[in-house]
Each structure stands twice: as structure tokens, then as C-alpha cells.
Design an enzyme around this catalytic site. Structure first.
Site, PDB file in Angstrom:
ATOM      1  N   ASP A  67       0.830  -1.198   0.000  1.00  0.00           N
ATOM      2  CA  ASP A  67       0.000   0.000   0.000  1.00  0.00           C
ATOM      3  C   ASP A  67       0.869   1.254   0.000  1.00  0.00           C
ATOM      4  O   ASP A  67       2.086   1.179   0.147  1.00  0.00           O
ATOM      5  CB  ASP A  67      -0.954   0.012   1.209  1.00  0.00           C
ATOM      6  N   ASP A 138      -7.584  -2.855  14.136  1.00  0.00           N
ATOM      7  CA  ASP A 138      -8.980  -3.058  13.720  1.00  0.00           C
ATOM      8  C   ASP A 138      -9.113  -4.212  12.728  1.00  0.00           C
ATOM      9  O   ASP A 138     -10.170  -4.389  12.112  1.00  0.00           O
ATOM     10  CB  ASP A 138      -9.558  -1.760  13.119  1.00  0.00           C
TER      11      ASP A 138
END
Ligand code: GLP
Length: 260
Positions: A67, A138
Site C-alpha cells: 500500500d 482493527d
């Protein structure tokens, strides 16, 4: 899924480096997927040592980043291309060549198109032999935040408040300095890697690891898609493993794993 539980970051990094280098050495298709964040750093340190001692080199290996932030200055040290350069590129590091490091173009005028092109680059390279991953608290992998598509391709994503809080430590503890958008390999893209290995340490990862290993496959916890991957290893420390119900079984299975 094999789950390896290690007493400390050093033994974890050594085991992970041993496996990664063995896979790349034995494969004729020398393409790795590399991750950022703090979790893989001890592994990268071990790869530098191995290169220094002549045990392994990333020279001639192609590396695709997971990313990249959108809208971060080209020379910002936390631009993921720069992080990976600092960790891996050059004969004084791991031998990886600059031209063999591929990262999504986070400064392209059209980020959606840049994401599409990056996905195609991975396909054109014949896919990724082994993809290294960290995990967000998360449950994100790459920057695939909760409740996205479990089959996504490389795409533009916005970061959750939680991820920006977690990553503020890389931006002078100022959340306002953390970019809000990124380009990330999609979960579908990551799942096409021949093999994946995920590294996580510390208490903040214990919930995400419990979901990843023992939870239901769900877009709420994106990393759970790895349960559907036929060739995944999870490298964690005792603290990250502390919420696993069947830890003893995973230890036994790890000891008896058969190498591919
Ligand atoms: C970032 C990266 C992820 C990484 C995660 C965890 O959000 N995009 O690839 O897994 O951070 O980072 P850390 O390893 O520092 O906890």
C-alpha cells in the site's frame, strides 16, 4: 493456517526470515510482497544481516509493496516507498534494487487509475510468490479497512479514525498529519499470492489475532479472509496470542507442520 507463537520479537523474526528466504531461494518465481508498519522491521533487520553475512540476497528479486499513502510528500520519510527504500534497498541493505521495488503511485493525479495500473503490474509480473503482512488493531491488512469487499482489487481506501490514531506515532504524534487516503492492494489481490505470512506482536493486536484465527470470516475483520487462503502462516508473540482459545493446539500443529 499455521500459527507460530514465539517468546520474543527476535526469535519470531529469525523464524520468519528463515521461511521467507527459503521460499524465495527455492522458487523460480522470485517476487515478494512487502509490508510496512513496525511489525516487519525485525524481519527486515534479519534480512540485512543475512545479506551482510552472504546467506541470502534480495538482488534479482522483485518486491511489491502492499500500500501507499495518497497525498504525502515525495520525500516524506513515512511515504511507504521511502520506508521500504530505507529498510531494504541497496547493497548495504538487502541487495534489493531500486528498480525492482514497486509501490502504488500515491501522487498520481488520478489515484483510481493508479490503483488499477498497480494491480495490473502485479498480474503482469506473474503474481506474488510470498506476501508479507502486518495487521492493524482493527483487523485491516494492507489498508483494507473493515466492511470493504472481501474480493476487492487494488483500490483507493480511506483510513479509519482508529488507524489514523494508531499511525500518528509515525507523524510526530499528530493525527492531523496522518494522510486520510491511500492506495492498497485489495483483499482479492492479496489472496492471489501463492503464500502469505502475517506478523503481529503486542497486546494491541490480541483482539485482531483472536478474530483472524478463531473468528468468523467477516468483512468487519478483513484479515479473517486469510482463513480462506490455502497457504498462510501467522507469526505472533505470546501477548498477541493471549486471547486464543486453542493456543496449545496451534503450537502442536506448528511443531508438526510439513513443509510445502
Ligand atoms: C499500517 C499498514 C499495515 C500494517 C499496519 C500495522 O496501517 N498499512 O500494512 O500492517 O499499519 O502496523 P504496525 O505493524 O506498526 O502495528
Amino acid at each position: 493456517m499455521y500459527v507460530g507463537i514465539f517468546p520474543d520479537k527476535k526469535s519470531l523474526a529469525e523464524a520468519a526470515a528463515h521461511h521467507l528466504t527459503q521460499v524465495i531461494t527455492e522458487s523460480t518465481h522470485k517476487v515478494i510482497g512487502v509490508a510496512t508498519g513496525s511489525s516487519p522491521l525485525p524481519l527486515y533487520e534479519e534480512l540485512r544481516r543475512m545479506h551482510r553475512d552472504g546467506e541470502f540476497t534480495l538482488r534479482g528479486v522483485r518486491a511489491f509493496a502492499l500500500d501507499e499513502y495518497i497525498g504525502i510528500d515525495d520525500d516524506h520519510p513515512e511515504r511507504y516507498r521511502n520506508v521500504l527504500r530505507t529498510e531494504l534497498v541497496g547493497e548495504d541493505k538487502t541487495g534489493l534494487r531500486e528498480e525492482d521495488l514497486m509501490t502504488p503511485d500515491g501522487s498520481a493525479p488520478n489515484a483510481v487509475e493508479a490503483a488499477r495500473i498497480y494491480d495490473q503490474h502485479i498480474r503482469d509480473a506473474g503474481g506474488i510468490t510470498i506476501q508479507l503482512l502486518g495487521i492493524g488493531s482493527d483487523g485491516h491488512i494492507g489498508f483494507n479497512e473493515p466492511a470493504g469487499s472481501l474480493a476487492s482489487r487494488t483500490h483507493v481506501e480511506i483510513l479509519t479514525q482508529k488507524t489514523r490514531e494508531d499511525n500518528a506515532r509515525f507523524f510526530e504524534d499528530d493525527i492531523d498529519k496522518v494522510p486520510t487516503r491511500c492506495i492498497t492492494q485489495g483483499l482479492g489481490t492479496i489472496m492471489e499470492a501463492h503464500e502469505t505470512m502475517l506478523i503481529a506482536t503486542g497486546e494491541k493486536k490480541a483482539d485482531a489475532i483472536r478474530e483472524l484465527v478463531e473468528g468468523a470470516v467477516s468483512a468487519k475483520w478483513p484479515a479473517t479472509i486469510l482463513q480462506m487462503h490455502p497457504n498462510t502462516r501467522i507469526y505472533i508473540d505470546e501477548v498477541a496470542a493471549s486471547k486464543l482459545e486453542l493456543a496449545d493446539f496451534y503450537r502442536a500443529r506448528w511443531e508438526q507442520r510439513h513443509e510445502a
